[in-house]
Design a protein around this motif. Structure first.
Motif, short mmCIF file in Angstrom:
data_model
loop_
_atom_site.label_atom_id
_atom_site.label_comp_id
_atom_site.label_asym_id
_atom_site.label_seq_id
_atom_site.Cartn_x
_atom_site.Cartn_y
_atom_site.Cartn_z
N GLY A 143 0.77 -1.24 0.00
CA GLY A 143 0.00 0.00 0.00
C GLY A 143 0.79 1.28 0.00
O GLY A 143 2.02 1.29 0.01
N CYS A 144 0.06 2.40 0.00
CA CYS A 144 0.69 3.72 -0.16
C CYS A 144 1.57 4.09 1.02
O CYS A 144 2.47 4.91 0.90
CB CYS A 144 -0.37 4.78 -0.41
N LEU A 145 1.34 3.47 2.19
CA LEU A 145 2.17 3.74 3.37
C LEU A 145 3.24 2.67 3.55
O LEU A 145 3.78 2.50 4.64
CB LEU A 145 1.28 3.81 4.62
N SER A 146 3.59 1.97 2.50
CA SER A 146 4.49 0.82 2.49
C SER A 146 5.71 0.93 3.40
O SER A 146 6.61 1.73 3.16
CB SER A 146 4.99 0.59 1.06
N PRO A 147 5.79 0.10 4.45
CA PRO A 147 7.01 0.09 5.27
C PRO A 147 8.20 -0.51 4.52
O PRO A 147 9.35 -0.16 4.82
CB PRO A 147 6.62 -0.77 6.48
N ILE A 148 7.96 -1.40 3.57
CA ILE A 148 9.08 -1.95 2.79
C ILE A 148 9.70 -0.86 1.95
O ILE A 148 10.93 -0.71 1.89
CB ILE A 148 8.60 -3.14 1.94
N PRO B 158 13.79 6.21 3.10
CA PRO B 158 13.31 6.71 4.39
C PRO B 158 12.83 8.15 4.36
O PRO B 158 12.05 8.56 5.23
CB PRO B 158 14.54 6.56 5.31
N ASP B 159 13.24 8.92 3.37
CA ASP B 159 12.84 10.33 3.30
C ASP B 159 11.58 10.54 2.45
O ASP B 159 11.09 11.67 2.34
CB ASP B 159 13.97 11.18 2.73
N PHE B 160 11.06 9.46 1.86
CA PHE B 160 9.87 9.59 1.02
C PHE B 160 8.65 9.90 1.89
O PHE B 160 8.40 9.24 2.90
CB PHE B 160 9.62 8.30 0.24
N LYS B 161 7.90 10.90 1.49
CA LYS B 161 6.68 11.28 2.21
C LYS B 161 5.52 11.36 1.23
O LYS B 161 5.68 11.83 0.10
CB LYS B 161 6.86 12.65 2.90
N GLY C 101 2.08 10.54 -4.32
CA GLY C 101 3.50 10.71 -4.02
C GLY C 101 4.23 11.17 -5.26
O GLY C 101 3.79 10.94 -6.39
N GLU C 102 5.35 11.85 -5.05
CA GLU C 102 6.18 12.19 -6.21
C GLU C 102 6.65 10.89 -6.87
O GLU C 102 7.03 9.95 -6.18
CB GLU C 102 7.39 13.03 -5.78
N PRO C 103 6.56 10.80 -8.20
CA PRO C 103 6.96 9.56 -8.87
C PRO C 103 8.38 9.13 -8.48
O PRO C 103 9.29 9.95 -8.38
CB PRO C 103 6.87 9.93 -10.35
N LEU C 104 8.53 7.83 -8.26
CA LEU C 104 9.81 7.28 -7.82
C LEU C 104 10.77 7.12 -9.00
O LEU C 104 10.35 6.97 -10.15
CB LEU C 104 9.60 5.92 -7.15
N ASP C 105 12.06 7.13 -8.69
CA ASP C 105 13.08 6.90 -9.71
C ASP C 105 13.41 5.42 -9.86
O ASP C 105 14.04 5.01 -10.83
CB ASP C 105 14.37 7.66 -9.35
N ARG C 106 13.01 4.62 -8.87
CA ARG C 106 13.23 3.18 -8.96
C ARG C 106 12.20 2.46 -8.11
O ARG C 106 11.70 3.00 -7.12
CB ARG C 106 14.65 2.80 -8.54
N ILE C 107 11.89 1.22 -8.50
CA ILE C 107 10.93 0.42 -7.74
C ILE C 107 11.43 -1.01 -7.52
O ILE C 107 10.67 -1.88 -7.13
CB ILE C 107 9.54 0.39 -8.44
N VAL C 108 12.75 -1.22 -7.78
CA VAL C 108 13.35 -2.51 -7.47
C VAL C 108 14.70 -2.29 -6.80
O VAL C 108 15.42 -1.34 -7.11
CB VAL C 108 13.53 -3.40 -8.73
#
Length: 422
Positions: free
Chosen positions: A167-172, A178-181, A299-306
């Motif tokens: 989910g959107c609050l993903s702890p993984i 860690p700085d993603f909000k 959220g601001e689009p991520l630069d990586r998801i793996v």
């Protein structure tokens, strides 16, 4: 005797639609899958799931997983019309109308049940709360630790891949970023589902069909000044509605973006509705049992998801506002692409598989998250740097082109790795 090739194993954290979709896609790719879900049992009839819209590609993918012919159609309602309209609180005026939508409406719990029932038994471990994970030093496997909610027993599962469908609050995700909000949109959404199966010809439903004559096949967006609603019918005589309200960011408690509402909050919502919407819609809101309030984030689009043996899918990979109907559709497409990449490369080339998954999904997810954000700001009458604040009652035709679902970037784009699914 020749040794059979080892079957790759994935641990999926999160048993919502994204997680179950991932299980289907990876099993189809020949992987063993374990899904960890903290909820104690399948969430049939879960009110907070409400309604969702499935685009044509998501429908095709779901049919390939569900196998049983016609089962998706039996559990959804066709949405063939996308209509945006302006209201002055007394009557509605059409702004745009697209009669080639080709979506299907589903209740969250109905779709979730279909996906769960089509999985092999014991795929989902209910009542298991994810705790931590660690990647082996040689990057060949990942160990996941979970706790049984009822007993407190700790379980360690070793797999080749960890998929974060949490989910959107993903702890993984948070462990890598860690700085993603999350970014608050500036508004919240009142949501509800009115069940009229026992009163199909009630005065409320008969009256509602006057301002909304195409209920049962139309996705209605009604825009007021600085606010808008969404209205459409679900299977089994249910009306799904949402109302977006501009307001300061509420304080969240716990790990949910859903706020527990009081009777006083609901009554104030009803009173405010009378000032914004046609009386027929207000009556639906008043008769809906247990409406709830979602805080709308993206959220601001991520630069990586793996990362190494870890992949993000669904809202963990791309938190989005709901205006483009992308959250569930992107989750299903994430799962399908990930499965095909793993099937193509095999577990021995896991890094290449994950890199291809990332390269396919990141650009489109970025476009769609940002467009959904833009669409929400337009419909809520919020500022944008490149256009005037949208005023529905005075809007011209050229002001309304962006409002339609078909304007979503890459909406009909099918990744080449899925071409065989067509």
């Amino acid at each position: 005797m020749r040794e059979l090739p080892r079957k790759a194993k994935a641990v999926v954290v999160g048993g919502s639609i994204a997680g179950l979709s991932c299980a289907h896609a990876l099993i189809a790719a020949g992987w063993e899958v374990v899904v960890l879900e903290k909820t104690g049992a399948p969430r049939a009839g879960c009110a907070t799931g409400a309604g969702l819209g499935l685009d044509p590609l998501a429908q095709k993918i779901l049919r390939s997983w569900l196998k049983q012919p016609g089962i998706l159609e039996l559990n959804t309602v066709p949405l063939t019309i996308d209509q945006n309209e302006a209201t002055d609180g007394n009557k509605n005026r059409v702004l745009t109308r697209d009669e080639n939508l080709n979506f299907r409406a589903a209740h969250w719990s109905d779709l979730h049940s279909l996906l769960h029932e089509a999985l092999p038994a014991q795929t989902v471990c209910w009542g298991q709360m994810f705790l931590t994970f660690c990647i082996s030093e040689d990057r060949t496997h990942v160990e996941v630790k979970s706790k049984a909610v009822q007993t407190g027993d700790i379980t360690n599962i070793v797999g080749d891949l960890l998929v974060a469908a949490d989910g959107c609050l993903s702890p993984i995700r948070q462990s890598f970023l860690p700085d993603f909000k999350l970014r608050y949109s500036g508004y919240c959404a009142w949501r509800g589902v009115l069940d009229f199966s026992d009163e199909e010809n009630s005065d409320t439903i008969l009256a509602l069909k006057k301002p909304y004559p195409d209920l049962g096949k139309c996705l209605y967006f009604t825009l007021g000044q600085g606010t808008h609603t969404v209205l459409y019918e679900l299977l089994n005589k249910r009306i799904n509605w949402l109302w977006y309200v501009n307001q300061p960011e509420p304080e969240l408690k716990g790990s949910s973006v859903t706020i527990t509402v009081s009777d006083d909050m609901v009554e104030k919502m009803h009173e405010a509705a009378e000032k914004n919407w046609v009386p027929e819609l207000v009556k639906v809101m008043r008769e809906t049992e247990q409406p709830f309030l979602n805080v709308i984030y993206d959220g601001e689009p991520l630069d990586r998801i793996v990362w190494d043996n870890v992949a993000l899918i669904g809202d963990a990979a791309h938190p989005t506002t709901p205006h483009g109907l992308r959250s569930t559709n992107m989750s299903i497409l994430d799962a399908a692409v990930l499965g095909k990449c793993l099937e193509k490369w095999g577990v021995e080339n896991l890094n290449s598989a994950l890199q291809e998954y990332q390269s396919i999904r990141l650009p489109i997810a970025r476009e769609q998250v940002l467009y959904s954000r833009r669409l929400g700001r337009i419909k809520q009458g919020l500022d944008l740097p490149d256009r005037k604040v949208f005023v529905p009652v005075t809007a011209r035709e050229e002001d309304c082109e962006e409002l339609q679902q078909k304007a979503m970037p890459s909406l009909n784009e099918i990744p080449s790795i899925l071409v065989a699914e067509r």
